[in-house]
Design a protein around this motif. Structure first.
Motif, PDB file in Angstrom:
ATOM      1  N   GLN A  19       0.840  -1.213   0.000  1.00  0.00           N
ATOM      2  CA  GLN A  19       0.000   0.000   0.000  1.00  0.00           C
ATOM      3  C   GLN A  19       0.868   1.254   0.000  1.00  0.00           C
ATOM      4  OE1 GLN A  19      -2.167  -0.576   3.792  1.00  0.00           O
ATOM      5  NE2 GLN A  19      -1.022   1.163   4.599  1.00  0.00           N
ATOM      6  N   ILE A  21       3.097   4.536  -0.413  1.00  0.00           N
ATOM      7  CA  ILE A  21       4.241   4.925  -1.249  1.00  0.00           C
ATOM      8  C   ILE A  21       4.864   3.679  -1.891  1.00  0.00           C
ATOM      9  CG2 ILE A  21       6.568   5.939  -1.187  1.00  0.00           C
ATOM     10  CD1 ILE A  21       5.566   7.698   1.201  1.00  0.00           C
ATOM     11  N   ASP A  40       5.862  -7.720   1.748  1.00  0.00           N
ATOM     12  CA  ASP A  40       5.004  -7.056   2.739  1.00  0.00           C
ATOM     13  C   ASP A  40       4.391  -8.103   3.663  1.00  0.00           C
ATOM     14  OD1 ASP A  40       3.583  -3.955   2.527  1.00  0.00           O
ATOM     15  OD2 ASP A  40       2.689  -5.417   3.914  1.00  0.00           O
ATOM     16  N   ASP A  66       7.615 -10.820   7.193  1.00  0.00           N
ATOM     17  CA  ASP A  66       7.772  -9.905   8.323  1.00  0.00           C
ATOM     18  C   ASP A  66       9.224  -9.437   8.287  1.00  0.00           C
ATOM     19  OD1 ASP A  66       8.172  -8.555  10.651  1.00  0.00           O
ATOM     20  OD2 ASP A  66       7.349 -10.095  11.970  1.00  0.00           O
ATOM     21  N   ILE A  67       9.431  -8.199   7.887  1.00  0.00           N
ATOM     22  CA  ILE A  67      10.801  -7.719   7.654  1.00  0.00           C
ATOM     23  C   ILE A  67      11.593  -7.508   8.943  1.00  0.00           C
ATOM     24  CG2 ILE A  67      10.397  -6.721   5.374  1.00  0.00           C
ATOM     25  CD1 ILE A  67      10.169  -3.969   6.836  1.00  0.00           C
ATOM     26  N   CYS A  93      11.061   0.399   1.961  1.00  0.00           N
ATOM     27  CA  CYS A  93      10.011   1.429   2.085  1.00  0.00           C
ATOM     28  C   CYS A  93       9.104   1.204   3.294  1.00  0.00           C
ATOM     29  CB  CYS A  93       9.185   1.475   0.800  1.00  0.00           C
ATOM     30  SG  CYS A  93       8.018   2.840   0.732  1.00  0.00           S
ATOM     31  N   TYR A 160      10.352   6.735  16.199  1.00  0.00           N
ATOM     32  CA  TYR A 160      10.321   6.790  14.731  1.00  0.00           C
ATOM     33  C   TYR A 160      11.387   7.745  14.209  1.00  0.00           C
ATOM     34  CZ  TYR A 160       8.240   7.833  10.109  1.00  0.00           C
ATOM     35  OH  TYR A 160       8.007   8.031   8.769  1.00  0.00           O
ATOM     36  N   LYS A 164      14.542   6.651  11.981  1.00  0.00           N
ATOM     37  CA  LYS A 164      14.729   7.179  10.618  1.00  0.00           C
ATOM     38  C   LYS A 164      16.066   7.911  10.503  1.00  0.00           C
ATOM     39  CE  LYS A 164      10.923   5.967   8.400  1.00  0.00           C
ATOM     40  NZ  LYS A 164      10.990   4.974   7.317  1.00  0.00           N
ATOM     41  N   THR A 193       2.618  12.683   3.335  1.00  0.00           N
ATOM     42  CA  THR A 193       2.278  12.301   1.966  1.00  0.00           C
ATOM     43  C   THR A 193       0.840  11.813   1.913  1.00  0.00           C
ATOM     44  OG1 THR A 193       4.574  11.674   1.636  1.00  0.00           O
ATOM     45  CG2 THR A 193       2.986  10.775   0.073  1.00  0.00           C
ATOM     46  N   ARG A 197      -3.952   6.018   3.490  1.00  0.00           N
ATOM     47  CA  ARG A 197      -3.950   5.913   4.953  1.00  0.00           C
ATOM     48  C   ARG A 197      -3.901   7.305   5.602  1.00  0.00           C
ATOM     49  NH1 ARG A 197      -0.019   6.303   8.483  1.00  0.00           N
ATOM     50  NH2 ARG A 197       1.576   6.374   6.878  1.00  0.00           N
TER      51      ARG A 197
HETATM   52  N1  LIG Z   1       3.030   8.680   4.394  1.00  0.00           N
HETATM   53  C1  LIG Z   1       3.735   9.660   4.933  1.00  0.00           C
HETATM   54  O1  LIG Z   1       3.218  10.736   5.226  1.00  0.00           O
HETATM   55  C2  LIG Z   1       5.225   9.479   5.174  1.00  0.00           C
HETATM   56  C3  LIG Z   1       6.004  10.608   5.519  1.00  0.00           C
HETATM   57  C4  LIG Z   1       7.367  10.419   5.724  1.00  0.00           C
HETATM   58  C5  LIG Z   1       7.934   9.158   5.597  1.00  0.00           C
HETATM   59  N2  LIG Z   1       7.133   8.100   5.282  1.00  0.00           N
HETATM   60  C6  LIG Z   1       7.773   6.791   5.183  1.00  0.00           C
HETATM   61  O2  LIG Z   1       7.484   6.254   3.911  1.00  0.00           O
HETATM   62  C7  LIG Z   1       7.364   4.843   3.991  1.00  0.00           C
HETATM   63  C8  LIG Z   1       6.020   4.415   3.429  1.00  0.00           C
HETATM   64  O3  LIG Z   1       5.008   5.116   4.122  1.00  0.00           O
HETATM   65  P1  LIG Z   1       3.453   4.869   3.817  1.00  0.00           P
HETATM   66  O4  LIG Z   1       2.718   5.937   4.532  1.00  0.00           O
HETATM   67  O5  LIG Z   1       3.257   4.678   2.366  1.00  0.00           O
HETATM   68  O6  LIG Z   1       3.254   3.481   4.590  1.00  0.00           O
HETATM   69  P2  LIG Z   1       1.917   2.648   4.886  1.00  0.00           P
HETATM   70  O7  LIG Z   1       1.697   2.648   6.374  1.00  0.00           O
HETATM   71  O8  LIG Z   1       0.796   3.102   4.018  1.00  0.00           O
HETATM   72  O9  LIG Z   1       2.382   1.210   4.437  1.00  0.00           O
HETATM   73  C9  LIG Z   1       3.361   0.531   5.148  1.00  0.00           C
HETATM   74  C10 LIG Z   1       3.431  -0.879   4.601  1.00  0.00           C
HETATM   75  O10 LIG Z   1       4.404  -1.591   5.375  1.00  0.00           O
HETATM   76  C11 LIG Z   1       3.879  -2.864   5.678  1.00  0.00           C
HETATM   77  N3  LIG Z   1       4.485  -3.396   6.889  1.00  0.00           N
HETATM   78  C12 LIG Z   1       4.273  -2.988   8.164  1.00  0.00           C
HETATM   79  N4  LIG Z   1       4.954  -3.756   9.030  1.00  0.00           N
HETATM   80  C13 LIG Z   1       5.619  -4.678   8.282  1.00  0.00           C
HETATM   81  C14 LIG Z   1       6.491  -5.760   8.592  1.00  0.00           C
HETATM   82  N5  LIG Z   1       6.822  -6.046   9.865  1.00  0.00           N
HETATM   83  N6  LIG Z   1       6.983  -6.502   7.576  1.00  0.00           N
HETATM   84  C15 LIG Z   1       6.654  -6.221   6.278  1.00  0.00           C
HETATM   85  N7  LIG Z   1       5.840  -5.208   5.937  1.00  0.00           N
HETATM   86  C16 LIG Z   1       5.326  -4.453   6.922  1.00  0.00           C
HETATM   87  C17 LIG Z   1       2.395  -2.651   5.821  1.00  0.00           C
HETATM   88  O11 LIG Z   1       1.659  -3.863   5.682  1.00  0.00           O
HETATM   89  C18 LIG Z   1       2.106  -1.645   4.725  1.00  0.00           C
HETATM   90  O12 LIG Z   1       1.792  -2.266   3.509  1.00  0.00           O
HETATM   91  C19 LIG Z   1       7.540   4.491   5.476  1.00  0.00           C
HETATM   92  O13 LIG Z   1       8.877   4.107   5.714  1.00  0.00           O
HETATM   93  C20 LIG Z   1       7.226   5.794   6.184  1.00  0.00           C
HETATM   94  O14 LIG Z   1       7.872   5.877   7.424  1.00  0.00           O
HETATM   95  C21 LIG Z   1       5.811   8.231   5.058  1.00  0.00           C
END
Ligand SMILES: NC(=O)c1ccc[n+]([C@@H]2O[C@H](COP(=O)([O-])OP(=O)(O)OC[C@H]3O[C@@H](n4cnc5c(N)ncnc54)[C@H](O)[C@@H]3O)[C@@H](O)[C@H]2O)c1
Length: 254
Positions: A19, A21, A40, A66-67, A93, A160, A164, A193, A197
């Motif tokens: 899902q 990014i 994922d 599970d990463i 990601c 977090y 990061k 972003t 979600r």
């Molecule tokens: N969305 C934002 O506003 C934002 C801003 C800054 C940074 N980020 C970073 O960008 C990246 C993507 O963000 P997003 O909002 O698209 O994420 P998201 O929460 O929409 O998706 C995260 C994905 O990671 C998977 N995941 C969670 N735990 C896991 C595990 N243990 N093993 C494997 N997969 C797992 C989830 O199932 C999900 O599909 C992340 O690293 C986040 O920290 C996001």
């Protein structure tokens, strides 16, 4: 939109690709001809992303992983090698946090869980993928950090932000140590972003307020990050190594 024909046929491992990014990144890399490993923990949505790529003529397979777990990552890497023959591009990601809290109030469990998801996972995936990247003609590691790992700019989780920031320094170590193998390692640092979600969590007023603080006057969309990662994976970025690319509309400049 940019086109990178050299990416055709390269294998891209993308975590968190079920899902947000990660999913958009999977779609864009597949559109350039990459074979995409959708890694994922969410097998259902991961399978849907892979199936949609295949329906559009691309190549993808989902690997329920599970990463944060050593055995699960080992299994995924072995599965990707079996399915696609190797790995050329690693995109870490997956990430996030559950709880906003002060250091004083944060539970130890939330700290450990958040650091494992955002930092330990990047170490595990890289450690196990490096022997395969060394066999690639143009290995690439792209880590997804966050504006929260660059500066304290708004309410965020200390676990977090610290994890990061750890990702950015791990990226530099990877760049330093793997350069001689013609593998580059870079990171992007996104701002808030508009993923589905985030859109569901924020009100219109929240989104307007955040956008008003960004010089470009809008939030990022997943494609902004996916395009930056495509560039970093491409031959055009062959000499870019150890860089943290702030994809934040100019919100924080450093
Ligand atoms: N969305 C934002 O506003 C934002 C801003 C800054 C940074 N980020 C970073 O960008 C990246 C993507 O963000 P997003 O909002 O698209 O994420 P998201 O929460 O929409 O998706 C995260 C994905 O990671 C998977 N995941 C969670 N735990 C896991 C595990 N243990 N093993 C494997 N997969 C797992 C989830 O199932 C999900 O599909 C992340 O690293 C986040 O920290 C996001």
């Amino acid at each position: 939109m940019a086109n990178y024909p050299e990416l055709n046929g390269r294998v891209a491992l993308i975590t968190g690709a079920a899902q947000g990014i990660g999913a958009e990144t999977a779609r864009l890399f597949a559109a350039q001809g990459c074979k995409v490993a959708v890694v994922d923990i969410d097998a259902d949505n991961g399978g849907k992303v892979a199936a949609a790529i295949i329906r559009n003529g691309g190549k993808a397979q989902a690997f329920k992983t599970d990463i944060t777990d050593v055995a699960s990552v080992e299994q995924a890497i072995a599965g990707i090698v079996q399915a696609f023959g190797g790995i050329d591009i690693v995109i870490n990601c997956a990430g996030g946090y559950k709880q906003l809290a002060t250091v004083e109030d944060m539970s130890i469990e939330e700290w450990d869980r958040t650091v494992a998801l955002n930092l330990r996972s990047v170490f595990l995936i890289c450690k196990m993928a490096i022997p395969l990247l060394k066999k690639s003609r143009a290995g690439r590691i792209i880590n997804v950090s966050s504006i929260s790992g660059r500066t304290v700019h708004a309410a965020s989780s200390p676990a977090y932000g610290a994890a990061k920031a750890g990702v950015t320094q791990l990226t530099r170590f990877l760049a330093y140590q793997l350069g001689p193998d013609n593998i580059t390692a870079n990171a992007i640092a996104p701002i808030t972003t508009l993923t589905p979600r985030v859109a569901a969590l924020r009100t219109e007023a929240d989104i307007e307020r955040i956008a008003s603080q960004v010089p470009l006057r809008r939030l990022a969309v997943p494609e902004d990050h996916a395009q930056a990662m495509l560039f970093l994976a491409s031959d055009a970025a062959a000499y870019i190594n150890g860089v943290i690319l702030d994809v934040n509309g100019g919100r924080v400049m450093m």
